[in-house]
Motif scaffolding. Structure first.
Motif, short mmCIF file in Angstrom:
data_model
loop_
_atom_site.label_atom_id
_atom_site.label_comp_id
_atom_site.label_asym_id
_atom_site.label_seq_id
_atom_site.Cartn_x
_atom_site.Cartn_y
_atom_site.Cartn_z
N CYS A 43 -5.89 -3.70 -7.27
CA CYS A 43 -7.23 -3.68 -6.67
C CYS A 43 -8.21 -3.18 -7.72
O CYS A 43 -8.48 -1.98 -7.80
N CYS A 56 -7.47 -1.95 1.21
CA CYS A 56 -8.31 -0.90 0.63
C CYS A 56 -9.73 -1.16 1.13
O CYS A 56 -10.31 -2.21 0.85
N CYS A 84 -12.27 -1.24 -6.19
CA CYS A 84 -12.78 -0.05 -5.49
C CYS A 84 -13.23 1.07 -6.43
O CYS A 84 -13.85 2.03 -5.97
N CYS A 113 -7.82 2.77 -2.65
CA CYS A 113 -6.48 2.82 -3.26
C CYS A 113 -6.53 3.41 -4.66
O CYS A 113 -5.55 3.97 -5.12
N GLY A 114 -7.65 3.23 -5.38
CA GLY A 114 -7.76 3.76 -6.74
C GLY A 114 -7.14 2.85 -7.79
O GLY A 114 -6.90 3.29 -8.91
N GLY A 115 -6.86 1.59 -7.46
CA GLY A 115 -6.39 0.67 -8.48
C GLY A 115 -5.21 -0.20 -8.04
O GLY A 115 -5.03 -1.31 -8.53
ZN LIG Z 1 -8.74 -0.35 -3.96
#
Ligand SMILES: [Zn+2]
Length: 381
Positions: free
Chosen positions: A242, A350, A245, A219-221
């Motif tokens: 998140c 994610c 990741c 997801c990148g955050g």
């Molecule tokens: Zn993530």
């Protein structure tokens, strides 16, 4: 001694069959538009219902099917199974892979021009085990695999329900369109264990009704809600943080596009998802300041303001330019810079976040709770 061993194998197979009683069989599309299909295996059993042909072959055999159908042949109005092959070993080969369950040759109204499709009728739990190595990696922590098993099973179950009224004679494709599953060779002790230890468990809403399970690579955050990415909301889905990741997988990305290229892509996106064709001149293009958290993109073409979903622009431009929709556009003198993070649509679990949480010792139910805070897990078979 040999007899004892085979008896043990027989008993363990019986125990397994009993444990998996009531498990649904899922139809997975594994080959499309095939002109010739060659299957192989031991003691194959071939069934061609329309011709009332049932054959049994002894030993290792190869069976050929031609789908070079004559256009004069009366073809079915909707997809139909025209032949099936099974083996008492439980495994049937196609190309250089072997599949658990049954292989079915399916032909529809376009079969004369396009050939046949190949479908694998397989127990849901075997399907989930083969998918884990493709959608994750079989050497990831088992709690991450178990979280993936629950989410992927929920996706497959809802697809099965959706497809009952469809013209296709399968429930899901083994492709990125649905979920990528593998063959028997992709399953390991760990993927089988993750499927077995979560057998029949799916995501449910507050009324205990199964809900669609979505997942993505990274997801990148922050994850997105379904309605921020596609059109339809799915009850209960949340956008969650998140912070797990970022250290894994694809690094933050940065692309630059010429203004004329982007103007062309924006015009195509508005035309595809809007009411009428629109052409946008690069000289007339001005962007409203953008951030990663905005899922819509706003810009002016002359005096006219347009709004489009970043996910729609990604569909038109492709994943090479926009690996995710977690990006912002920044106008520069000679082009437009795109800065983003993550990979995939960003909805639901994610996978790299789940990987990190499992590495830190969280269990699969805690991982699911994080990405699906309003949903529960229920065992339905
Ligand atoms: Zn993530």
């Amino acid at each position: 001694m040999l007899k004892t061993v085979s008896l043990i194998i027989l008993f363990s197979n019986l125990a397994l069959a009993h444990a998996w009683a009531g498990v649904p069989q899922v139809k997975v599309l594994i080959g499309k538009s095939l002109k010739d299909v060659v299957v192989h295996g031991i003691d194959l059993r071939q069934n061609i219902p329309a011709k009332k042909i049932y054959r049994q072959f002894e030993g290792q055999k190869t069976v050929n099917f031609s789908c070079r159908l004559n256009s004069h042949v009366q073809l079915p109005e909707r997809d139909q199974m025209i032949a099936s092959v099974t083996s008492p070993t439980g495994l049937v080969g196609w190309e250089n892979k072997r599949f658990r369950g049954e292989l079915q040759l399916v032909a529809g109204p376009k079969a004369a021009a396009e050939g046949c499709n190949l479908v694998n009728l397989i127990s849901m739990e075997h399907y989930i085990s083969s998918l884990l190595a493709k959608e994750m990696r079989s050497d990831w922590p088992v709690e991450a695999l178990k979280a993936q098993a629950v989410v992927a099973r929920s996706f497959a179950l809802l697809k099965m329900k959706e497809q009952t009224l469809d013209l296709n004679n399968w429930h899901l494709e083994s492709s990125e369109k649905d979920q990528v599953s593998g063959s028997f060779h992709d399953t390991t002790e760990s993927t089988d264990r993750a499927a077995r230890e979560t057998q029949g468990e799916v995501l449910v809403d507050q009324n205990k009704k199964p809900v669609m399970g979505f997942f993505h690579s990274k997801c990148g955050g922050k994850t997105f809600k379904p309605e921020q990415v596609w059109s339809n909301p799915v009850a209960g889905y949340e956008s969650v943080d998140c912070p797990f990741c970022h250290k894994h997988g694809m690094k933050n990305w940065d692309n630059t596009l010429a203004k004329s290229h982007l103007a062309n892509l924006l015009g195509k996106t508005l035309s595809r998802y809007g009411d009428k064709p629109i052409k946008i001149s690069p000289d007339a293009l001005t962007f409203v300041p953008d951030t990663e958290s905005k899922t819509d993109l706003r810009f002016y073409a002359g005096n006219q303001m347009h709004v489009l979903k970043k996910s729609h622009l990604r569909n038109i431009a492709g994943r090479e330019i926009f690996p995710s929709i977690n990006f912002k556009l920044i106008s520069q003198a000679h082009g437009v810079s795109i800065k983003g993070q993550g990979f995939g649509h960003g909805v639901g679990m994610c996978q790299l976040g789940a990987f990190e949480l499992a590495r830190r010792g969280y269990g699969y139910r805690e991982i699911i709770q994080h990405y699906f805070p309003n949903h529960g897990v229920r065992k339905i078979w």
